[in-house]
Structures are given as structure tokens and as C-alpha cells.
Design a protein around this motif. Structure first.
Motif, PDB file in Angstrom:
ATOM      1  N   LYS A 115       0.811  -1.232   0.000  1.00 45.83           N
ATOM      2  CA  LYS A 115       0.000   0.000   0.000  1.00 45.83           C
ATOM      3  C   LYS A 115       0.837   1.272   0.000  1.00 45.83           C
ATOM      4  CE  LYS A 115      -3.937  -2.093   2.392  1.00 45.83           C
ATOM      5  NZ  LYS A 115      -3.371  -3.462   2.442  1.00 45.83           N
ATOM      6  N   TRP A 116       2.071   1.230   0.474  1.00 42.45           N
ATOM      7  CA  TRP A 116       2.817   2.469   0.677  1.00 42.45           C
ATOM      8  C   TRP A 116       3.325   3.054  -0.639  1.00 42.45           C
ATOM      9  CZ3 TRP A 116       2.797   6.059   4.092  1.00 42.45           C
ATOM     10  CH2 TRP A 116       3.817   6.993   4.176  1.00 42.45           C
ATOM     11  N   GLY A 117       4.358   2.521  -1.206  1.00 42.01           N
ATOM     12  CA  GLY A 117       4.917   3.085  -2.435  1.00 42.01           C
ATOM     13  C   GLY A 117       6.206   3.820  -2.166  1.00 42.01           C
ATOM     14  N   LEU A 118       6.437   4.930  -2.895  1.00 43.83           N
ATOM     15  CA  LEU A 118       7.646   5.741  -2.729  1.00 43.83           C
ATOM     16  C   LEU A 118       7.243   7.116  -2.193  1.00 43.83           C
ATOM     17  CD1 LEU A 118       9.519   4.914  -6.077  1.00 43.83           C
ATOM     18  CD2 LEU A 118       9.684   3.751  -3.858  1.00 43.83           C
ATOM     19  N   ASP A 119       7.668   7.433  -0.977  1.00 42.93           N
ATOM     20  CA  ASP A 119       7.358   8.750  -0.414  1.00 42.93           C
ATOM     21  C   ASP A 119       8.417   9.755  -0.857  1.00 42.93           C
ATOM     22  OD1 ASP A 119       9.591   8.781   1.505  1.00 42.93           O
ATOM     23  OD2 ASP A 119       8.452   7.272   2.606  1.00 42.93           O
ATOM     24  N   HIS A 120       8.205  11.028  -0.481  1.00 45.18           N
ATOM     25  CA  HIS A 120       9.094  12.054  -1.037  1.00 45.18           C
ATOM     26  C   HIS A 120      10.511  11.967  -0.497  1.00 45.18           C
ATOM     27  CE1 HIS A 120       8.329  14.555   2.619  1.00 45.18           C
ATOM     28  NE2 HIS A 120       9.462  15.148   2.285  1.00 45.18           N
ATOM     29  N   GLY A 121      10.691  11.316   0.648  1.00 49.23           N
ATOM     30  CA  GLY A 121      12.045  11.094   1.116  1.00 49.23           C
ATOM     31  C   GLY A 121      12.838  10.219   0.161  1.00 49.23           C
TER      32      GLY A 121
END
Length: 276
Positions: free
Chosen positions: A119-125
Motif C-alpha cells: 500500500k505504501w509506495g515511494l514517499d518524497h524522502g
């Protein structure tokens, strides 16, 4: 799936020369779309590095109870922020995921149970810096979460278990900021090279500990006094540094770059650990 895709998948984690490890000071999400010396350094770094088979990123912006790795084939680009221009929300970084790397990561970690996340993916960090390293988004990327319930020593020992991935062509990136106190930012100097005295003190002390391989003082940062307390009011942006340092071997050197403060209470200081 084409034969080419299948060959790429099965060869993703083949043995390679040991990859470097990075800690990247990611700063403001706007660094994803702005032109400045920091992103120019990231771009150059991407050109200088051997192209990895895959990337494992530990980002300050994915905290969980327990440890998770993204395991989907096509991770979404997460815009986990607010109040920025629409152009930033329009950015997509469509790098593939790597269920294979997720499985490998789970299999080599014995310190805890690693769970798969879809569910998460790639965050801006992750994407705000990786997009400068590899703008073609053609390298598989997974993220590993930070268990907020555990102390720094736990994260250091957990990171040590990732060491074998470096010889399978995996570039491990910690993304955060060594000094990160948003409550004390001088917003009128966010684009200036400016640091409060305590931020300079903490950053310089951190760098000396890093260069001296004094990881224990960095792990037990709460014993370091007021400057460290102000620099690290909460640990999520600091812990990716601990993951990076844990992977340093005795024969390896640390290169420091982007070593500048912004807004008084943030530093963009970044590291590359390599045996070259």
C-alpha cells in the motif's frame, strides 16, 4: 511478461562488486523540482556511481510499528506533504518495484520479522532525491520502514543485516537530515546558507564522529547535550544516517558533500561510503 523482462527479473540480484552506501540530506520537497547546488550534486553522483541492479531506501517519512518492505511491482508516487505548488504534486516517479528484492530483504533479516507492504509506495524522502540520481526511473526501488518503537541501537544492528545486499548490486540509501528541526526554521532564510549556532555545533560534532568511526556516540545521541537535542527533536530524520553508518566496513572511506545548512535549523549534509 516478455523474455527480456524475465531475464531482467532473474538477474536483478546477481553477485556484483560491492556497492556504495549513501545518506542523502533531502531537505524540502521542493528540491524535487527546483534547481540548486544540492540537486546538482545528486545528479553528478548518479553519473559517477556504477548503475545499481536495484535500490533499497530507508526514508524518514515511513515510520511504522514493526518493519515493512514495499513488495509491489509498481509502487505509486506518494505526495506526503501539503501547502506546496501544484507542480510538485504533479511529479511522478514511475520506477518499478522489486518483489524479488523485498523477498531477499525479508530472508536475510533475522533480528525481526519483516512484513511485506502493498500500500505504501515511494514517499518524497525517496523519490525527491532518487529522481535526480536516476531521472529515467529505470531502476527498481523498494523502501524499508523505520520501526518508531525501537531505539537507535536496534536500528544499527538491523541495518548490519543488510550488508550482503551490497554485493548483489543493491544501492542502499538512507534519506533524512542530520540536523532537522522544523519548529525552529527561519523561514525567511530557507534559501540561504544559514545556521543557528547550535545547528553548526551539532553538525560539526556529528561529522567528526562520522569521520572517526565513533558510531556509538552517534547511536547514543541523547547523551550529547543541548545542541543535539535541538538538532534531533524527533529521531525519524536522523535514523536513516544510523542505517547508512552501520553498513560501513573498516576498509571503507566516507565522503561528505552538500555540507551546508539552510533555514537555520536544517542541514543538507550527505555521505557516500565506498571502498574506492
Amino acid at each position: 511478461m516478455t523474455l527480456k523482462d524475465l531475464n531482467k527479473m532473474t538477474s536483478t540480484l546477481s553477485n556484483t562488486k560491492k556497492m556504495p552506501v549513501l545518506f542523502l540530506g533531502h531537505g524540502s520537497p521542493m528540491n524535487a523540482i527546483e534547481e540548486n547546488e544540492f540537486v546538482a550534486s545528486f545528479r553528478q553522483l548518479g553519473k559517477d556511481l556504477v548503475k545499481p541492479n536495484a535500490i533499497l531506501c530507508i526514508s524518514a517519512h515511513w515510520e511504522t510499528k514493526g518493519t515493512f518492505v514495499t513488495a509491489m511491482q509498481n509502487p505509486p508516487t506518494i505526495h506526503d506533504f501539503g501547502g506546496f505548488p501544484q507542480a510538485l504534486f504533479d511529479v511522478q516517479y514511475p520506477a518499478p518495484g522489486s518483489p524479488e528484492l523485498a523477498k531477499e530483504t525479508k530472508s536475510i533479516i533475522t533480528k525481526t520479522v519483516v512484513e511485506f507492504d502493498d500500500k505504501w509506495g515511494l514517499d518524497h524522502g525517496a523519490w525527491s532525491v532518487i529522481k535526480h540520481l536516476y531521472p529515467n526511473a529505470d531502476i527498481p526501488v523498494i523502501q524499508m520502514s523505520i520501526d518508531y518503537s525501537k531505539p537507535p541501537q536496534y536500528h544499527y544492528k538491523l541495518a548490519r543485516e543488510l550488508a550482503g545486499l551490497r554485493q548483489k548490486g543493491v544501492l542502499i540509501i538512507g534519506s533524512g537530515n542530520m540536523v532537522h528541526n522544523l519548529r525552529l526554521v527561519a523561514w525567511n532564510k530557507l534559501n540561504d546558507t544559514f545556521a543557528f549556532d547550535w545547528a553548526t555545533e551539532a553538525n560539526e560534532k556529528m561529522k567528526q564522529y562520522i569521520l572517526d568511526d565513533n558510531h556509538q556516540n552517534l547511536i547514543h545521541f541523547r547523551n550529547e547535550g543541548k545542541a543535539f537535542d535541538l538538532a534531533i527533536p524527533t529521531p525519524e530524520h536522523y535514523l536513516p544516517l544510523i542505517y547508512t553508518l552501520a553498513l560501513k566496513e573498516k576498509n571503507e572511506t566516507v565522503s561528505i558533500f552538500n555540507d551546508k545548512p539552510v533555514g537555520g535549523s536544517l542541514t543538507m549534509t550527505s555521505l557516500k561510503i565506498d571502498s574506492d
